[in-house]
Scaffold this motif. Structure first.
Motif, PDB file in Angstrom:
ATOM      1  N   ALA A  79      -4.824 -50.820 -20.228  1.00  0.00           N
ATOM      2  CA  ALA A  79      -5.194 -50.840 -18.866  1.00  0.00           C
ATOM      3  C   ALA A  79      -6.576 -51.375 -18.688  1.00  0.00           C
ATOM      4  O   ALA A  79      -6.983 -52.216 -17.855  1.00  0.00           O
ATOM      5  CB  ALA A  79      -5.195 -49.527 -18.192  1.00  0.00           C
ATOM      6  N   LYS A  80      -7.494 -51.140 -19.872  1.00  0.00           N
ATOM      7  CA  LYS A  80      -8.685 -51.566 -19.937  1.00  0.00           C
ATOM      8  C   LYS A  80      -8.952 -52.658 -20.318  1.00  0.00           C
ATOM      9  O   LYS A  80      -9.575 -53.657 -19.952  1.00  0.00           O
ATOM     10  CB  LYS A  80      -9.486 -50.556 -20.738  1.00  0.00           C
ATOM     11  CG  LYS A  80     -11.107 -50.685 -20.962  1.00  0.00           C
ATOM     12  CD  LYS A  80     -11.833 -49.878 -21.708  1.00  0.00           C
ATOM     13  CE  LYS A  80     -13.245 -50.016 -21.961  1.00  0.00           C
ATOM     14  NZ  LYS A  80     -13.841 -49.178 -22.678  1.00  0.00           N
ATOM     15  N   PRO A 130      -4.912 -55.556 -18.922  1.00  0.00           N
ATOM     16  CA  PRO A 130      -4.382 -54.901 -17.763  1.00  0.00           C
ATOM     17  C   PRO A 130      -3.109 -55.557 -17.088  1.00  0.00           C
ATOM     18  O   PRO A 130      -2.396 -54.836 -16.567  1.00  0.00           O
ATOM     19  CB  PRO A 130      -5.331 -54.963 -16.670  1.00  0.00           C
ATOM     20  CG  PRO A 130      -6.283 -56.060 -17.103  1.00  0.00           C
ATOM     21  CD  PRO A 130      -6.161 -56.070 -18.628  1.00  0.00           C
ATOM     22  N   LYS A 163       2.614 -55.225 -19.233  1.00  0.00           N
ATOM     23  CA  LYS A 163       3.290 -54.228 -18.940  1.00  0.00           C
ATOM     24  C   LYS A 163       3.848 -53.362 -19.872  1.00  0.00           C
ATOM     25  O   LYS A 163       4.390 -53.965 -20.891  1.00  0.00           O
ATOM     26  CB  LYS A 163       4.428 -54.849 -17.908  1.00  0.00           C
ATOM     27  CG  LYS A 163       4.263 -55.795 -16.799  1.00  0.00           C
ATOM     28  CD  LYS A 163       5.451 -56.172 -16.224  1.00  0.00           C
ATOM     29  CE  LYS A 163       4.948 -57.066 -14.938  1.00  0.00           C
ATOM     30  NZ  LYS A 163       6.393 -57.788 -14.330  1.00  0.00           N
ATOM     31  N   GLY A 200      -1.401 -46.752 -23.338  1.00  0.00           N
ATOM     32  CA  GLY A 200      -1.575 -46.924 -21.879  1.00  0.00           C
ATOM     33  C   GLY A 200      -3.119 -47.170 -21.446  1.00  0.00           C
ATOM     34  O   GLY A 200      -3.310 -47.888 -20.727  1.00  0.00           O
ATOM     35  N   GLU A 201      -3.946 -46.322 -21.702  1.00  0.00           N
ATOM     36  CA  GLU A 201      -5.551 -46.242 -21.403  1.00  0.00           C
ATOM     37  C   GLU A 201      -5.921 -47.471 -21.843  1.00  0.00           C
ATOM     38  O   GLU A 201      -6.774 -48.404 -21.140  1.00  0.00           O
ATOM     39  CB  GLU A 201      -6.170 -44.936 -21.751  1.00  0.00           C
ATOM     40  CG  GLU A 201      -5.768 -43.883 -21.135  1.00  0.00           C
ATOM     41  CD  GLU A 201      -6.087 -42.485 -21.958  1.00  0.00           C
ATOM     42  OE1 GLU A 201      -7.137 -42.791 -22.814  1.00  0.00           O
ATOM     43  OE2 GLU A 201      -5.869 -41.431 -21.456  1.00  0.00           O
TER      44      GLU A 201
END
Length: 393
Positions: free
Chosen positions: A302-303, A306, A309, A298-299
């Motif tokens: 996101a980076k 992004p 989903k 997830g991290e």
């Protein structure tokens, strides 16, 4: 004795590339393979010891499944609080062939098998090969069972004969661990409409701390469940599975063809017995590592990507990724490619050298999706997502 080292951080990339299994051979030596449900771990020590002992003894004959069945029953009681009698259990070759045999026990040729898509692609293929027709009752937008859709599908079952429902518990690919309340509601609907339920529970040992695995047969004594240690202990190449009949379905096991219980391999039975009997410390260490990886994924997304989903799964080591924000559409299989790669998975293989499982074969809801297997080291997972991000930019 303390918890074993995180098994996901033991093998180097060079060691993994020396493997000859499908995961590491299908896409060549440059791709990072995060597709098929195979983990990048060594064997659990008790499993390896049992196999070494068998080889040293030349113990490679026909299987004797009694200890395997007892080991599973003990594991189910200890791990899930589920009491299973050995009289309810029969050995089968593997989970999907066991599911088909259960579908044969509860129905006839040309009957309907209902599945909740997106779902594991063999849910479409195996029943069809057994002469059934498959219809979809898609999951809801939250990735959980859609009971209005299920009731509609169950109500229409009379067209073309009876019907059965093939359940993934936990669900593959969304990683949802169905709650007891959801399964009770499913069992109630099934009883109301005369539907028999067969549950593929191969991912049952792989549930994270915020969720809980509920055995389907604990809410429906008329159903069937299929189990194996293969996913949780990385034993897919050592074939052995178990069919469990609900307490009110045990008499139907008399109709099982006599060749079916002879399907497992002896070494599969040896390995999976050791896993259920002595593999709990290794499994706990694995789950700790997988939990860290699902959060790291997830991290990283996101980076680096992004707009992808991602909802962290409650179970399994599979991430269901939605790339629709990037404008992907599913296209035709590439000619000459043995394993077709569609939509975002095709792009990522070509542009990023990362192999994911395409979403299209999972049925409705698989469009513009891909499934990522995060049962690998954090260094491989990090490099893979960095490559994905670069290719999407």
């Amino acid at each position: 004795m303390g918890q074993p080292k995180n098994p996901l951080e033991v093998l180097s990339l060079d060691q993994l590339r020396a493997r000859k299994s499908a995961k590491w051979r299908a896409f060549g030596d440059e791709a990072l393979p995060l597709w098929v449900a195979e983990m990048d771990t060594p064997l659990a020590e008790p499993v390896a010891a049992a196999l070494h002992e068998a080889i040293e003894l030349g113990d490679t004959g026909y299987p004797s499944s009694g200890p395997y069945i007892r080991a599973f029953c003990d594991f189910a009681k200890q791990h899930w609080g589920w009491t299973v009698s050995p009289s309810q259990v029969r050995p089968v070759r593997d989970v999907m062939s066991g599911a088909v045999e259960a579908l044969k026990l509860v129905g006839e040729i040309a009957d309907t098998v209902i599945v909740s898509s997106p779902v594991y692609p063999p849910f479409f293929k195996y029943p069809v090969s057994a002469g059934r027709r498959v219809v979809e009752a898609p999951l809801g937008p939250d990735g959980r069972l859609d009971f209005e859709m299920l009731e509609e599908s169950f109500n229409l079952r009379t067209t073309g004969g009876q019907a059965a429902y093939l359940l993934a518990n936990p669900h593959n690919p969304t990683g949802v661990a169905h709650t007891r309340e959801e399964l009770e509601k499913l069992a109630g609907l099934a009883a109301d409409y005369g539907i028999r339920v067969v549950a593929d529970e191969i991912h049952a040992p792989l549930v994270y701390s915020e969720a809980r695995f509920t055995p389907y047969l604990s809410v429906d004594p008329r159903g069937y469940a299929i189990h194996a240690a293969s996913k949780a202990w990385n034993l897919a190449g050592l074939k052995a599975g178990l069919m469990v009949a609900g307490e009110e379905a045990v008499d139907e096991l008399e109709n099982l063809p006599p060749e079916v219980p002879h399907g497992p391999t002896h070494l599969g039975v040896v390995a999976q017995t050791a896993a259920f009997t002595s593999g709990q410390p290794w499994l706990e260490s694995l789950l700790t590592g997988l939990d860290a990886n699902r959060k790291l994924l997830g991290e990283l997304l996101a980076k680096h990507a992004p707009e992808v989903k991602y909802t962290a799964p409650e179970a399994t080591y599979l991430a269901w990724l939605d790339f629709s924000a990037y404008g992907f559409t599913d296209d035709e299989p590439t000619p000459g490619v043995e394993t077709p790669v569609l939509g975002p998975a095709k792009h990522l293989l070509k542009k990023a050298g990362v192999a994911l499982t395409p979403g299209h074969p999972f049925g409705s809801g698989g469009e513009a999706h891909a499934r990522l297997n995060f049962a690998t080291s954090q260094s491989i997972l990090t490099e893979a997502v960095e490559r994905i991000g670069q290719s999407l930019r």
